[in-house]
Design a protein around this motif. Structure first.
Motif, PDB file in Angstrom:
ATOM      1  N   LYS A   2       0.822  -1.202   0.000  1.00 10.86           N
ATOM      2  CA  LYS A   2       0.000   0.000   0.000  1.00 10.86           C
ATOM      3  C   LYS A   2       0.858   1.254   0.000  1.00 10.86           C
ATOM      4  CE  LYS A   2      -4.141  -1.892   2.187  1.00 10.86           C
ATOM      5  NZ  LYS A   2      -5.047  -1.810   3.334  1.00 10.86           N
ATOM      6  N   SER A  88     -12.413   5.434   3.987  1.00 12.35           N
ATOM      7  CA  SER A  88     -10.974   5.219   3.878  1.00 12.35           C
ATOM      8  C   SER A  88     -10.429   6.136   2.794  1.00 12.35           C
ATOM      9  CB  SER A  88     -10.666   3.757   3.538  1.00 12.35           C
ATOM     10  OG  SER A  88     -11.269   3.387   2.311  1.00 12.35           O
ATOM     11  N   SER A  90      -6.746   8.980   1.729  1.00  9.77           N
ATOM     12  CA  SER A  90      -5.399   9.461   1.991  1.00  9.77           C
ATOM     13  C   SER A  90      -5.337  10.971   1.796  1.00  9.77           C
ATOM     14  CB  SER A  90      -4.384   8.785   1.066  1.00  9.77           C
ATOM     15  OG  SER A  90      -4.571   9.194  -0.281  1.00  9.77           O
ATOM     16  N   GLN A 158      -2.695   7.960   5.517  1.00 11.24           N
ATOM     17  CA  GLN A 158      -3.716   7.054   5.001  1.00 11.24           C
ATOM     18  C   GLN A 158      -4.577   6.571   6.165  1.00 11.24           C
ATOM     19  OE1 GLN A 158      -1.361   3.951   3.178  1.00 11.24           O
ATOM     20  NE2 GLN A 158      -1.709   4.774   1.135  1.00 11.24           N
ATOM     21  N   TRP A 159      -5.851   6.363   5.916  1.00 17.72           N
ATOM     22  CA  TRP A 159      -6.719   5.839   6.970  1.00 17.72           C
ATOM     23  C   TRP A 159      -7.690   4.809   6.396  1.00 17.72           C
ATOM     24  CZ3 TRP A 159      -7.278  10.610   4.757  1.00 17.72           C
ATOM     25  CH2 TRP A 159      -8.517  10.893   4.159  1.00 17.72           C
ATOM     26  N   LYS A 160      -8.043   3.840   7.249  1.00 18.59           N
ATOM     27  CA  LYS A 160      -8.962   2.786   6.850  1.00 18.59           C
ATOM     28  C   LYS A 160      -9.502   2.110   8.102  1.00 18.59           C
ATOM     29  CE  LYS A 160      -9.263  -1.425   4.030  1.00 18.59           C
ATOM     30  NZ  LYS A 160      -8.508  -2.380   3.180  1.00 18.59           N
ATOM     31  N   ASN A 162     -10.541  -0.749  10.645  1.00 17.01           N
ATOM     32  CA  ASN A 162     -10.031  -2.109  10.796  1.00 17.01           C
ATOM     33  C   ASN A 162     -11.128  -3.115  10.446  1.00 17.01           C
ATOM     34  OD1 ASN A 162     -11.723  -1.994  12.985  1.00 17.01           O
ATOM     35  ND2 ASN A 162     -10.187  -2.576  14.509  1.00 17.01           N
ATOM     36  N   SER A 221      -9.598   8.911  -2.370  1.00 18.31           N
ATOM     37  CA  SER A 221     -10.266   7.736  -1.819  1.00 18.31           C
ATOM     38  C   SER A 221      -9.429   6.500  -2.086  1.00 18.31           C
ATOM     39  CB  SER A 221     -11.650   7.591  -2.458  1.00 18.31           C
ATOM     40  OG  SER A 221     -12.311   6.461  -1.966  1.00 18.31           O
ATOM     41  N   LEU A 222      -9.404   5.591  -1.125  1.00 21.03           N
ATOM     42  CA  LEU A 222      -8.667   4.329  -1.271  1.00 21.03           C
ATOM     43  C   LEU A 222      -9.626   3.167  -1.476  1.00 21.03           C
ATOM     44  CD1 LEU A 222      -5.924   4.628   1.490  1.00 21.03           C
ATOM     45  CD2 LEU A 222      -5.696   5.054  -0.958  1.00 21.03           C
TER      46      LEU A 222
END
Length: 222
Positions: A2, A88, A90, A158-160, A162, A221-222
């Motif tokens: 990633k 999610s 970045s 980056q965030w997502k 869990n 967006s991821l």
């Protein structure tokens, strides 16, 4: 993998395969020097000692920067924009602190106007020594990243959510001018992973001595 993909995206933002920037009017090179970014950007109102306007650190860094200066103990310099909510995604941006800069800088991702701790899902804020502290809703820990006066820092987050959907996985760090990773860290924020829908870059209202520039702002967006 990633992180590698992120580095490739940062160096290939004009490529067809690159994710679309969710921020509008983010090409500040179109602004005349001294002009404030227009809608949908929100900037702090005019106040003595406060500036949010197009400007360049020096000839070597080129144009396309927004200058945030705060020499007021009563008002702050702020640049903010809302976008489509993303569970999610970045953020990447370049920051350049002027040689005289010595005040905290806050970079907040969250909801609404991102003006209160409750609205701040991800916080990156420098302390008095320029060290970025990262966390959520006012609870932060020190990072290995420092905003050094006279130096340009290319930062990414980056965030997502869990797999359980109750915490937020965050990867953050820096890259060089070629998009190659310099530092990367991973942490898990024990917060409800509300979709992020706003970015706020700001100084403290109670502080003065902030003098820095931002450019290449991208939310994807991821």
């Amino acid at each position: 993998m990633k992180l590698l993909l992120l580095a490739l995206a940062l160096t290939s933002v004009s490529a067809l395969a690159a994710p679309k920037n969710q921020l509008q009017n983010a090409d500040f090179s179109k602004l005349k020097p001294g002009a404030a970014p227009g809608k949908p950007w929100h900037t702090s109102g005019p106040a003595e000692g406060v500036e949010v306007a197009a400007g360049s650190p020096d000839a070597a860094t080129g144009s396309g920067w927004v200058h945030l200066r705060d020499d007021s103990a009563e008002a702050g310099a702020t640049l903010r924009q809302s976008f489509n909510a993303m569970p999610s995604g970045s953020l990447s941006l370049k920051l350049h602190a002027a040689p005289t800069h010595h005040a905290p800088v806050g970079i907040y991702l969250g909801t609404g106007a991102v003006s209160s701790p409750e609205d701040r899902v991800i916080e990156l804020k420098t302390n008095g020594r320029g060290v970025f502290q990262i966390g959520s809703a006012g609870e932060r820990e020190a990072s290995p990243i420092t905003l050094v006066p006279g130096v340009t820092t290319w930062l990414f987050v980056q965030w997502k959510p869990n797999s359980a959907g109750d915490n937020l996985d965050v990867v953050y760090g820096t890259v060089d001018n070629n998009g190659q990773l310099l530092t990367s860290q991973r942490l898990q924020l024990p917060v409800k992973p509300d979709p992020i829908s706003a970015l706020r870059i700001t100084t403290d209202k109670s502080a003065s001595g902030a003098d820095f520039y931002v450019t290449d702002l991208r939310v994807m967006s991821l």
